[in-house]
Motif scaffolding. Structure first.
Motif, PDB file in Angstrom:
ATOM      1  N   GLY A   1      47.875  42.853  40.832  1.00 43.32           N
ATOM      2  CA  GLY A   1      46.552  42.288  41.050  1.00 43.32           C
ATOM      3  C   GLY A   1      46.744  40.928  41.693  1.00 43.32           C
ATOM      4  O   GLY A   1      47.384  40.054  41.114  1.00 43.32           O
ATOM      5  N   ILE A   2      46.248  40.760  42.899  1.00 40.00           N
ATOM      6  CA  ILE A   2      46.474  39.534  43.674  1.00 40.00           C
ATOM      7  C   ILE A   2      45.169  38.757  43.838  1.00 40.00           C
ATOM      8  O   ILE A   2      44.139  39.327  44.192  1.00 40.00           O
ATOM      9  CB  ILE A   2      47.023  39.864  45.085  1.00 40.00           C
ATOM     10  N   GLU A   3      45.233  37.458  43.603  1.00 38.30           N
ATOM     11  CA  GLU A   3      44.147  36.555  43.963  1.00 38.30           C
ATOM     12  C   GLU A   3      44.583  35.862  45.245  1.00 38.30           C
ATOM     13  O   GLU A   3      45.558  35.105  45.261  1.00 38.30           O
ATOM     14  CB  GLU A   3      43.898  35.528  42.866  1.00 38.30           C
ATOM     15  N   TRP A   4      43.897  36.157  46.330  1.00 41.51           N
ATOM     16  CA  TRP A   4      44.266  35.634  47.642  1.00 41.51           C
ATOM     17  C   TRP A   4      43.815  34.188  47.800  1.00 41.51           C
ATOM     18  O   TRP A   4      42.751  33.795  47.311  1.00 41.51           O
ATOM     19  CB  TRP A   4      43.658  36.479  48.753  1.00 41.51           C
ATOM     20  N   ASP A   5      44.615  33.399  48.514  1.00 41.93           N
ATOM     21  CA  ASP A   5      44.240  32.022  48.835  1.00 41.93           C
ATOM     22  C   ASP A   5      42.994  31.991  49.721  1.00 41.93           C
ATOM     23  O   ASP A   5      42.135  31.129  49.563  1.00 41.93           O
ATOM     24  CB  ASP A   5      45.383  31.292  49.548  1.00 41.93           C
ATOM     25  N   GLU A   6      42.926  32.918  50.662  1.00 40.49           N
ATOM     26  CA  GLU A   6      41.755  33.023  51.545  1.00 40.49           C
ATOM     27  C   GLU A   6      40.735  33.923  50.843  1.00 40.49           C
ATOM     28  O   GLU A   6      40.964  35.126  50.683  1.00 40.49           O
ATOM     29  CB  GLU A   6      42.150  33.606  52.896  1.00 40.49           C
ATOM     30  N   SER A   7      39.627  33.337  50.445  1.00 33.99           N
ATOM     31  CA  SER A   7      38.675  34.026  49.570  1.00 33.99           C
ATOM     32  C   SER A   7      38.049  35.287  50.161  1.00 33.99           C
ATOM     33  O   SER A   7      37.502  36.090  49.427  1.00 33.99           O
ATOM     34  CB  SER A   7      37.575  33.066  49.127  1.00 33.99           C
ATOM     35  N   SER A   8      38.129  35.494  51.449  1.00 36.82           N
ATOM     36  CA  SER A   8      37.557  36.705  52.041  1.00 36.82           C
ATOM     37  C   SER A   8      38.605  37.800  52.276  1.00 36.82           C
ATOM     38  O   SER A   8      38.281  38.854  52.826  1.00 36.82           O
ATOM     39  CB  SER A   8      36.867  36.370  53.363  1.00 36.82           C
ATOM     40  N   ARG A   9      39.842  37.575  51.867  1.00 35.85           N
ATOM     41  CA  ARG A   9      40.920  38.540  52.107  1.00 35.85           C
ATOM     42  C   ARG A   9      40.802  39.772  51.212  1.00 35.85           C
ATOM     43  O   ARG A   9      41.194  40.866  51.587  1.00 35.85           O
ATOM     44  CB  ARG A   9      42.280  37.860  51.892  1.00 35.85           C
ATOM     45  N   GLY A  10      40.282  39.622  50.028  1.00 32.00           N
ATOM     46  CA  GLY A  10      40.269  40.710  49.050  1.00 32.00           C
ATOM     47  C   GLY A  10      39.057  41.616  49.146  1.00 32.00           C
ATOM     48  O   GLY A  10      38.276  41.557  50.098  1.00 32.00           O
ATOM     49  N   LYS A  11      38.926  42.452  48.120  1.00 31.78           N
ATOM     50  CA  LYS A  11      37.844  43.436  48.078  1.00 31.78           C
ATOM     51  C   LYS A  11      37.028  43.361  46.792  1.00 31.78           C
ATOM     52  O   LYS A  11      36.037  44.066  46.663  1.00 31.78           O
ATOM     53  CB  LYS A  11      38.423  44.849  48.208  1.00 31.78           C
ATOM     54  N   HIS A  12      37.455  42.548  45.819  1.00 31.89           N
ATOM     55  CA  HIS A  12      36.765  42.532  44.525  1.00 31.89           C
ATOM     56  C   HIS A  12      37.049  41.230  43.779  1.00 31.89           C
ATOM     57  O   HIS A  12      37.663  40.315  44.324  1.00 31.89           O
ATOM     58  CB  HIS A  12      37.185  43.742  43.689  1.00 31.89           C
ATOM     59  N   ASP A  13      36.618  41.184  42.527  1.00 29.11           N
ATOM     60  CA  ASP A  13      36.773  40.006  41.678  1.00 29.11           C
ATOM     61  C   ASP A  13      37.794  40.193  40.563  1.00 29.11           C
ATOM     62  O   ASP A  13      37.738  39.528  39.537  1.00 29.11           O
ATOM     63  CB  ASP A  13      35.419  39.619  41.072  1.00 29.11           C
ATOM     64  N   GLY A  14      38.726  41.128  40.755  1.00 29.05           N
ATOM     65  CA  GLY A  14      39.736  41.409  39.740  1.00 29.05           C
ATOM     66  C   GLY A  14      39.394  42.610  38.876  1.00 29.05           C
ATOM     67  O   GLY A  14      40.060  42.879  37.889  1.00 29.05           O
ATOM     68  N   SER A  15      38.374  43.347  39.277  1.00 27.65           N
ATOM     69  CA  SER A  15      37.970  44.524  38.515  1.00 27.65           C
ATOM     70  C   SER A  15      37.917  45.747  39.424  1.00 27.65           C
ATOM     71  O   SER A  15      37.959  45.631  40.644  1.00 27.65           O
ATOM     72  CB  SER A  15      36.598  44.303  37.871  1.00 27.65           C
ATOM     73  N   CYS A  16      37.819  46.918  38.801  1.00 27.61           N
ATOM     74  CA  CYS A  16      37.619  48.154  39.548  1.00 27.61           C
ATOM     75  C   CYS A  16      36.745  49.075  38.699  1.00 27.61           C
ATOM     76  O   CYS A  16      36.595  48.876  37.495  1.00 27.61           O
ATOM     77  CB  CYS A  16      38.937  48.826  39.898  1.00 27.61           C
ATOM     78  N   THR A  17      36.180  50.078  39.346  1.00 35.26           N
ATOM     79  CA  THR A  17      35.353  51.063  38.663  1.00 35.26           C
ATOM     80  C   THR A  17      36.061  52.405  38.727  1.00 35.26           C
ATOM     81  O   THR A  17      36.441  52.858  39.803  1.00 35.26           O
ATOM     82  CB  THR A  17      33.966  51.163  39.340  1.00 35.26           C
ATOM     83  N   ASP A  18      36.249  53.039  37.561  1.00 35.06           N
ATOM     84  CA  ASP A  18      36.949  54.321  37.542  1.00 35.06           C
ATOM     85  C   ASP A  18      36.015  55.456  37.956  1.00 35.06           C
ATOM     86  O   ASP A  18      34.841  55.242  38.250  1.00 35.06           O
ATOM     87  CB  ASP A  18      37.613  54.572  36.187  1.00 35.06           C
ATOM     88  N   SER A  19      36.540  56.682  37.983  1.00 37.80           N
ATOM     89  CA  SER A  19      35.782  57.839  38.461  1.00 37.80           C
ATOM     90  C   SER A  19      34.580  58.170  37.574  1.00 37.80           C
ATOM     91  O   SER A  19      33.678  58.885  38.000  1.00 37.80           O
ATOM     92  CB  SER A  19      36.703  59.053  38.572  1.00 37.80           C
ATOM     93  N   GLU A  20      34.546  57.641  36.355  1.00 29.72           N
ATOM     94  CA  GLU A  20      33.420  57.879  35.457  1.00 29.72           C
ATOM     95  C   GLU A  20      32.400  56.737  35.489  1.00 29.72           C
ATOM     96  O   GLU A  20      31.448  56.722  34.714  1.00 29.72           O
ATOM     97  CB  GLU A  20      33.937  58.102  34.041  1.00 29.72           C
ATOM     98  N   GLY A  21      32.641  55.764  36.367  1.00 34.18           N
ATOM     99  CA  GLY A  21      31.713  54.649  36.500  1.00 34.18           C
ATOM    100  C   GLY A  21      31.950  53.493  35.542  1.00 34.18           C
ATOM    101  O   GLY A  21      31.139  52.581  35.466  1.00 34.18           O
ATOM    102  N   VAL A  22      33.056  53.535  34.824  1.00 30.75           N
ATOM    103  CA  VAL A  22      33.382  52.467  33.883  1.00 30.75           C
ATOM    104  C   VAL A  22      34.087  51.328  34.620  1.00 30.75           C
ATOM    105  O   VAL A  22      35.034  51.565  35.381  1.00 30.75           O
ATOM    106  CB  VAL A  22      34.288  52.988  32.740  1.00 30.75           C
ATOM    107  N   ILE A  23      33.623  50.099  34.416  1.00 28.32           N
ATOM    108  CA  ILE A  23      34.236  48.933  35.046  1.00 28.32           C
ATOM    109  C   ILE A  23      35.401  48.444  34.197  1.00 28.32           C
ATOM    110  O   ILE A  23      35.271  48.280  32.986  1.00 28.32           O
ATOM    111  CB  ILE A  23      33.206  47.805  35.229  1.00 28.32           C
ATOM    112  N   HIS A  24      36.541  48.225  34.842  1.00 26.36           N
ATOM    113  CA  HIS A  24      37.743  47.713  34.181  1.00 26.36           C
ATOM    114  C   HIS A  24      38.061  46.350  34.788  1.00 26.36           C
ATOM    115  O   HIS A  24      38.261  46.240  35.988  1.00 26.36           O
ATOM    116  CB  HIS A  24      38.933  48.658  34.394  1.00 26.36           C
ATOM    117  N   LYS A  25      38.114  45.327  33.940  1.00 28.65           N
ATOM    118  CA  LYS A  25      38.389  43.956  34.389  1.00 28.65           C
ATOM    119  C   LYS A  25      39.858  43.657  34.098  1.00 28.65           C
ATOM    120  O   LYS A  25      40.283  43.692  32.957  1.00 28.65           O
ATOM    121  CB  LYS A  25      37.483  42.991  33.637  1.00 28.65           C
ATOM    122  N   TYR A  26      40.644  43.365  35.151  1.00 29.63           N
ATOM    123  CA  TYR A  26      42.073  43.116  34.993  1.00 29.63           C
ATOM    124  C   TYR A  26      42.423  41.632  35.104  1.00 29.63           C
ATOM    125  O   TYR A  26      43.377  41.183  34.499  1.00 29.63           O
ATOM    126  CB  TYR A  26      42.865  43.909  36.031  1.00 29.63           C
TER     127      TYR A  26
END
Length: 83
Positions: free
Chosen positions: A40-65
């Motif tokens: 899990g990477i926090e990029w120096d350039e704030s627009s480089r990533g795709k999320h805020d450190g979380s993801c949503t699984d196939s059942e719609g559950v949000i996982h915060k890493y």
């Protein structure tokens, strides 16, 4: 560098030269292969990533890493970045 060579807090660089900080090491619920290790990477350039450190699984559950600004986090395979 293998996934076991990285530690949370390590500074990394991707193939395009972007720099970031490792904030998480381990499996990710939204990955196809649940046993793979991701960084899990926090990029120096704030627009480089795709999320805020979380993801949503196939059942719609949000996982915060880890926590970071929206769009400044990514999950990457360890072989895609260098220390």
């Amino acid at each position: 560098m293998s996934s076991t060579s990285f530690m949370v807090g390590d500074r990394i660089r991707d193939g395009d030269g972007y720099r970031g900080t490792v904030r998480y090491i381990g499996p990710v619920a939204a990955a196809k292969k649940k046993d793979e290790t991701w960084l899990g990477i926090e990029w120096d350039e704030s627009s480089r990533g795709k999320h805020d450190g979380s993801c949503t699984d196939s059942e719609g559950v949000i996982h915060k890493y880890f926590l970071c600004l929206d769009n400044s986090g990514s999950f990457v395979k360890p072989n895609k970045v260098n220390a």
